[in-house]
Design a protein around this motif. Structure first.
Motif, PDB file in Angstrom:
ATOM      1  N   MET A   1     -13.981  -2.298   1.240  1.00  0.00           N
ATOM      2  CA  MET A   1     -12.545  -2.514   1.429  1.00  0.00           C
ATOM      3  C   MET A   1     -11.772  -2.082   0.176  1.00  0.00           C
ATOM      4  N   ILE A   2     -10.640  -1.419   0.390  1.00  0.00           N
ATOM      5  CA  ILE A   2      -9.794  -1.000  -0.717  1.00  0.00           C
ATOM      6  C   ILE A   2      -9.056  -2.215  -1.264  1.00  0.00           C
ATOM      7  N   SER A   3      -9.075  -2.379  -2.573  1.00  0.00           N
ATOM      8  CA  SER A   3      -8.407  -3.524  -3.182  1.00  0.00           C
ATOM      9  C   SER A   3      -7.241  -3.128  -4.073  1.00  0.00           C
ATOM     10  N   SER A   4      -7.241  -1.865  -4.559  1.00  0.00           N
ATOM     11  CA  SER A   4      -6.186  -1.445  -5.477  1.00  0.00           C
ATOM     12  C   SER A   4      -5.920   0.050  -5.275  1.00  0.00           C
ATOM     13  N   VAL A   5      -4.656   0.414  -5.068  1.00  0.00           N
ATOM     14  CA  VAL A   5      -4.286   1.804  -4.783  1.00  0.00           C
ATOM     15  C   VAL A   5      -3.332   2.324  -5.845  1.00  0.00           C
ATOM     16  N   LEU A   6      -3.688   3.471  -6.412  1.00  0.00           N
ATOM     17  CA  LEU A   6      -2.752   4.210  -7.264  1.00  0.00           C
ATOM     18  C   LEU A   6      -2.065   5.267  -6.416  1.00  0.00           C
ATOM     19  N   VAL A   7      -0.745   5.331  -6.473  1.00  0.00           N
ATOM     20  CA  VAL A   7      -0.002   6.367  -5.771  1.00  0.00           C
ATOM     21  C   VAL A   7       0.291   7.490  -6.761  1.00  0.00           C
ATOM     22  N   ALA A   8      -0.262   8.654  -6.489  1.00  0.00           N
ATOM     23  CA  ALA A   8      -0.121   9.804  -7.392  1.00  0.00           C
ATOM     24  C   ALA A   8       1.205  10.510  -7.120  1.00  0.00           C
ATOM     25  N   ASN A   9       2.285   9.752  -7.200  1.00  0.00           N
ATOM     26  CA  ASN A   9       3.595  10.282  -6.875  1.00  0.00           C
ATOM     27  C   ASN A   9       4.644   9.347  -7.452  1.00  0.00           C
ATOM     28  N   ARG A  10       5.872   9.558  -7.087  1.00  0.00           N
ATOM     29  CA  ARG A  10       6.977   8.798  -7.678  1.00  0.00           C
ATOM     30  C   ARG A  10       8.037   8.486  -6.608  1.00  0.00           C
ATOM     31  N   GLY A  11       9.057   7.768  -7.029  1.00  0.00           N
ATOM     32  CA  GLY A  11      10.247   7.617  -6.208  1.00  0.00           C
ATOM     33  C   GLY A  11      10.021   6.978  -4.859  1.00  0.00           C
ATOM     34  N   GLU A  12      10.721   7.530  -3.865  1.00  0.00           N
ATOM     35  CA  GLU A  12      10.773   6.936  -2.524  1.00  0.00           C
ATOM     36  C   GLU A  12       9.406   6.784  -1.872  1.00  0.00           C
ATOM     37  N   CYS A  21       1.085  -1.559   1.175  1.00  0.00           N
ATOM     38  CA  CYS A  21      -0.010  -2.158   0.405  1.00  0.00           C
ATOM     39  C   CYS A  21       0.243  -3.651   0.167  1.00  0.00           C
ATOM     40  N   ARG A  22       1.479  -3.987  -0.169  1.00  0.00           N
ATOM     41  CA  ARG A  22       1.789  -5.415  -0.364  1.00  0.00           C
ATOM     42  C   ARG A  22       1.550  -6.205   0.910  1.00  0.00           C
ATOM     43  N   ASP A  23       1.955  -5.630   2.056  1.00  0.00           N
ATOM     44  CA  ASP A  23       1.750  -6.327   3.329  1.00  0.00           C
ATOM     45  C   ASP A  23       0.273  -6.566   3.608  1.00  0.00           C
ATOM     46  N   LEU A  24      -0.589  -5.660   3.123  1.00  0.00           N
ATOM     47  CA  LEU A  24      -2.026  -5.761   3.367  1.00  0.00           C
ATOM     48  C   LEU A  24      -2.760  -6.509   2.252  1.00  0.00           C
ATOM     49  N   GLY A  25      -2.027  -6.938   1.219  1.00  0.00           N
ATOM     50  CA  GLY A  25      -2.662  -7.659   0.119  1.00  0.00           C
ATOM     51  C   GLY A  25      -3.387  -6.758  -0.855  1.00  0.00           C
ATOM     52  N   ILE A  26      -3.005  -5.491  -0.925  1.00  0.00           N
ATOM     53  CA  ILE A  26      -3.640  -4.524  -1.816  1.00  0.00           C
ATOM     54  C   ILE A  26      -2.814  -4.388  -3.092  1.00  0.00           C
ATOM     55  N   ARG A  27      -3.477  -4.440  -4.245  1.00  0.00           N
ATOM     56  CA  ARG A  27      -2.791  -4.289  -5.522  1.00  0.00           C
ATOM     57  C   ARG A  27      -2.298  -2.850  -5.675  1.00  0.00           C
ATOM     58  N   THR A  28      -1.156  -2.660  -6.347  1.00  0.00           N
ATOM     59  CA  THR A  28      -0.540  -1.333  -6.450  1.00  0.00           C
ATOM     60  C   THR A  28      -0.443  -0.889  -7.905  1.00  0.00           C
ATOM     61  N   VAL A  29      -0.624   0.423  -8.097  1.00  0.00           N
ATOM     62  CA  VAL A  29      -0.552   1.031  -9.428  1.00  0.00           C
ATOM     63  C   VAL A  29       0.396   2.218  -9.367  1.00  0.00           C
ATOM     64  N   ALA A  70      -5.876   6.231 -12.899  1.00  0.00           N
ATOM     65  CA  ALA A  70      -6.438   5.389 -11.846  1.00  0.00           C
ATOM     66  C   ALA A  70      -7.627   4.588 -12.368  1.00  0.00           C
ATOM     67  N   LEU A  71      -8.486   5.249 -13.121  1.00  0.00           N
ATOM     68  CA  LEU A  71      -9.657   4.562 -13.666  1.00  0.00           C
ATOM     69  C   LEU A  71      -9.255   3.512 -14.701  1.00  0.00           C
ATOM     70  N   ASP A  72      -8.305   3.863 -15.564  1.00  0.00           N
ATOM     71  CA  ASP A  72      -7.872   2.922 -16.606  1.00  0.00           C
ATOM     72  C   ASP A  72      -7.243   1.671 -15.999  1.00  0.00           C
ATOM     73  N   ALA A  73      -6.530   1.845 -14.863  1.00  0.00           N
ATOM     74  CA  ALA A  73      -5.844   0.708 -14.244  1.00  0.00           C
ATOM     75  C   ALA A  73      -6.753  -0.079 -13.309  1.00  0.00           C
ATOM     76  N   GLY A  74      -7.988   0.375 -13.123  1.00  0.00           N
ATOM     77  CA  GLY A  74      -8.920  -0.341 -12.254  1.00  0.00           C
ATOM     78  C   GLY A  74      -8.681  -0.108 -10.784  1.00  0.00           C
ATOM     79  N   ALA A  75      -7.958   0.968 -10.424  1.00  0.00           N
ATOM     80  CA  ALA A  75      -7.752   1.275  -9.005  1.00  0.00           C
ATOM     81  C   ALA A  75      -9.053   1.753  -8.390  1.00  0.00           C
ATOM     82  N   ASP A  76      -9.228   1.517  -7.095  1.00  0.00           N
ATOM     83  CA  ASP A  76     -10.407   2.049  -6.420  1.00  0.00           C
ATOM     84  C   ASP A  76     -10.050   3.092  -5.371  1.00  0.00           C
ATOM     85  N   ALA A  77      -8.755   3.417  -5.250  1.00  0.00           N
ATOM     86  CA  ALA A  77      -8.336   4.433  -4.283  1.00  0.00           C
ATOM     87  C   ALA A  77      -7.063   5.115  -4.782  1.00  0.00           C
TER      88      ALA A  77
END
Length: 622
Positions: A1-12, A21-29, A70-77
């Motif tokens: 199961m994915i627990s932490s997602v980094l979004v490789a983008n910005r803005g909207e 991600c918040r609705d699913l309980g996934i941590r965001t980066v 992503a690795l430094d922040a502990g993201a897994d996806a």
């Protein structure tokens, strides 16, 4: 199961993915460049990682830095969003090689479709060879990326080389890849696309059509689902081609297959191997969360055998900080207020008080309306945009409202040439004639006065300029025993933020917001003018001013002071918000001053050059 997602983008889009991600309980980066340090997507994320630098090439396009973040922040996806590295197969491989989950299609599918030239080969479409007069008009197009960048229409062979060079430069700046190709340009066609979704178990969903024909600079402005007026035979053909593209590439995740529709004929354009900007209209019609489905697929879950049935109609408008009457020049500055009425969806990367800078796309927000019928959805969106509060730089809000209410759009007869045909009429100013008076009365109530005088006096006079057309107005009012008064109207109420006037027996309400010398009265933007003009602000006739902050990337070959120029001749090129903008001679004459230098950053209003018209130059040789 994915627990932490980094979004490789910005803005909207980053904010959009974070919401699911918040609705699913996934941590965001979040990632951020230096100009984005205080951006909304950074404030909304659980964690944020700085990418030192300002330009996309230094930050969001650096695959190595993104993976390390992503690795430094502990993201897994990693979710790529759209734009930047979202269709970069090497980036997808770097993510998976680092042991992270890639929320997107396999690198092989990206390679097959991310390059538009290779995608056409896969679909059996031969590229256009050497262009001749018979082939015109043609479209020069970036092989990588999208969003209208790196695209140019060529109608004359003599312009081919310069347009190819401009497209290459723009594509390289936006996507890090300067490859371009040429394809036939179909005048008046419709831009129709098919949303697809596929899992790792062989199930493919074809989620209907979208019409994205209203475009400026080949970038979509208004989109809707489903595309109106398509025959059953054409729909079947579009769905078959879209599914064939998915299965031919072993595609997984969300994607879009795009077509140019000419009558009942569909021409394959490309497949975007990512989530599209306009995905909310499909979500509304099918009752789905496409980001949540992307996450489920990335975790290996299977889709149901068939998608839900579509219902109703949805329309999306992209709200840009730009001036449509000035060739859609991007605008910058402080966004004081952004608010839309209840009942519509607002996807944005900005909040009140944020700064719109020069480094990225000028889109402020997407506003989406859903209703049981197309007519009801279009009416709801136009009404919401008209009542929206958008206080800050000039935007395309007025253009959007008029476009939605245009008979051609209302009847579903639009094509990609809509703005070429109707732009002048759609950008004709329609300021409220009572807005300057409302602004003046609100200002009068915002200041304390010594009281009225018991003898007749001259009226108070305030001057305003409507934006962006620059028309100047005078507003006159008086202080009387019973309060403020003005000729021809009855002042029912006046306070710093609200004015009510009765005109011809009809009461009209005005919401007023003031930020320094800028005043917003309902949908009209005004600049309060000083009583006397500052001599230092006067410019010589023929002055060419920077229409937006940006970087001077090119000056016409051989251009120097004293050179003869002709009206409309391109003189200077600015790069702002990842697009090139030409500054042309306003009239034929002599270049009497040249201040633009390649590589220099300029602010809005900076003097770039001065062109003295031919008649003036002859009268005054000095």
């Amino acid at each position: 199961m994915i627990s932490s997602v980094l979004v490789a983008n910005r803005g909207e889009i980053a904010c959009r993915v974070f919401r699911t991600c918040r609705d699913l309980g996934i941590r965001t980066v979040a990632l951020h460049s230096d100009p984005d340090a205080g951006a909304l997507h950074v404030r909304e994320a659980d964690l944020a990682v700085r990418l030192p630098g300002a330009t996309p090439a230094e930050t969001y396009l650096r695959a190595d830095l993104v993976v390390k973040a992503a690795l430094d922040a502990g993201a897994d996806a990693v979710h790529p969003g759209y734009g930047f590295l979202s269709e970069n197969a090497a980036f997808a491989r770097a993510v998976t090689d680092a042991g992270l989950v890639w929320i997107g299609p396999p690198p092989e599918a990206i390679e097959a479709m991310a390059s538009k030239t290779r995608a056409k080969e896969l679909m059996g479409i031969a590229p256009l060879g050497e262009v001749t007069e018979r082939d015109l008009p043609v479209l020069v197009k970036a092989a990588a990326g999208g969003g209208g960048r790196g695209m140019r229409i060529v109608r004359e062979l003599g312009a081919m080389d310069s347009e190819v060079e401009a497209a290459r430069a723009e594509a390289l700046s936006a996507f890090g890849d300067g490859e371009v190709f040429v394809e036939p340009y179909v005048e008046g066609g419709r831009h129709v696309e098919v949303q697809v979704l596929a899992d790792t178990h062989g199930t493919v969903w074809v989620l209907g059509t979208r019409d994205c024909s209203l475009q400026r600079r080949h970038q979509k402005v208004i989109e809707e689902a489903p595309a109106p007026g398509l025959t059953d035979d054409l729909l079947r053909h579009l769905y078959e081609v879209a599914e064939r593209a998915v299965r031919a590439t072993g595609y997984v995740g969300a994607g879009t297959v795009e077509f140019l529709v000419d009558g009942d004929t569909a021409h394959f354009l490309e497949m975007n191997t990512r989530l599209q900007v306009e995905h909310p209209v499909t979500e509304a019609v099918f009752g789905l969360d496409l980001v949540a489905l992307q996450l489920r697929i990335a975790e290996g879950e299977a889709l149901d055998k068939a998608p839900p049935e579509p219902r109703g109609h949805a329309v999306e408008a992209r709200l840009y900080a730009e001036d449509p009457a000035a060739s859609f020049a991007p605008q910058t500055g402080t966004l004081h207020r952004l608010s839309v009425p209840d009942g519509v969806r607002l996807d944005t990367g900005y909040a009140d008080g944020d700064t719109i800078g020069v480094h990225y796309d000028a889109m402020l927000a997407k506003v989406v309306a859903y209703a049981p019928t197309r007519a009801a959805a279009v009416r709801a969106l136009a009404g919401a945009l008209e009542r929206a509060e958008v206080h800050g730089p000039v935007t395309n809000r007025g253009l959007l409202v008029r476009s939605l209410r245009h008979p051609e759009f209302a009847d579903g007869r639009m094509g990609t040439g809509f703005y070429e045909r109707h732009l002048d009429g759609l950008t004709t100013p329609e300021p409220d004639p009572y807005a300057p008076l409302a602004a003046a009365l609100a200002s009068a109530r915002g200041h304390r006065f010594g009281g009225f005088r018991n003898v007749p006096s001259q009226p108070q006079v305030k001057r305003y300029r409507t934006e962006p057309d620059g028309t100047e107005h005078e507003a006159r009012y008086r202080h009387t025993r019973s309060g403020l008064a003005a000729d021809g109207v009855h002042v029912v109420h006046a306070s710093p933020d609200r004015v009510v006037l009765e005109v011809g027996g009809v009461r009209r309400k005005f919401a007023v917001a003031t930020y320094g010398d800028r005043v917003y009265v309902n949908g009209t933007a005004l600049t309060a003018l000083p009583r006397f003009t500052d001599p230092s602000e006067q410019r010589a006739p023929g002055s060419l001013l920077a229409p937006m902050p940006g970087t001077v990337v090119r000056v016409a070959d051989g251009l120097a002071e004293g050179a003869a120029v002709t009206a409309g001749q391109p003189l200077i090129w600015l790069e702002a918000m990842k697009m090139e903008h030409r500054i042309s001679a306003p009239a034929s004459g002599t270049l009497t001053a040249l201040h633009a230098t390649v590589g220099h950053q300029v602010e809005v209003g900076a003097l770039l050059a001065v062109v003295a018209e031919a008649a003036v130059a002859q009268e005054d040789p000095s």
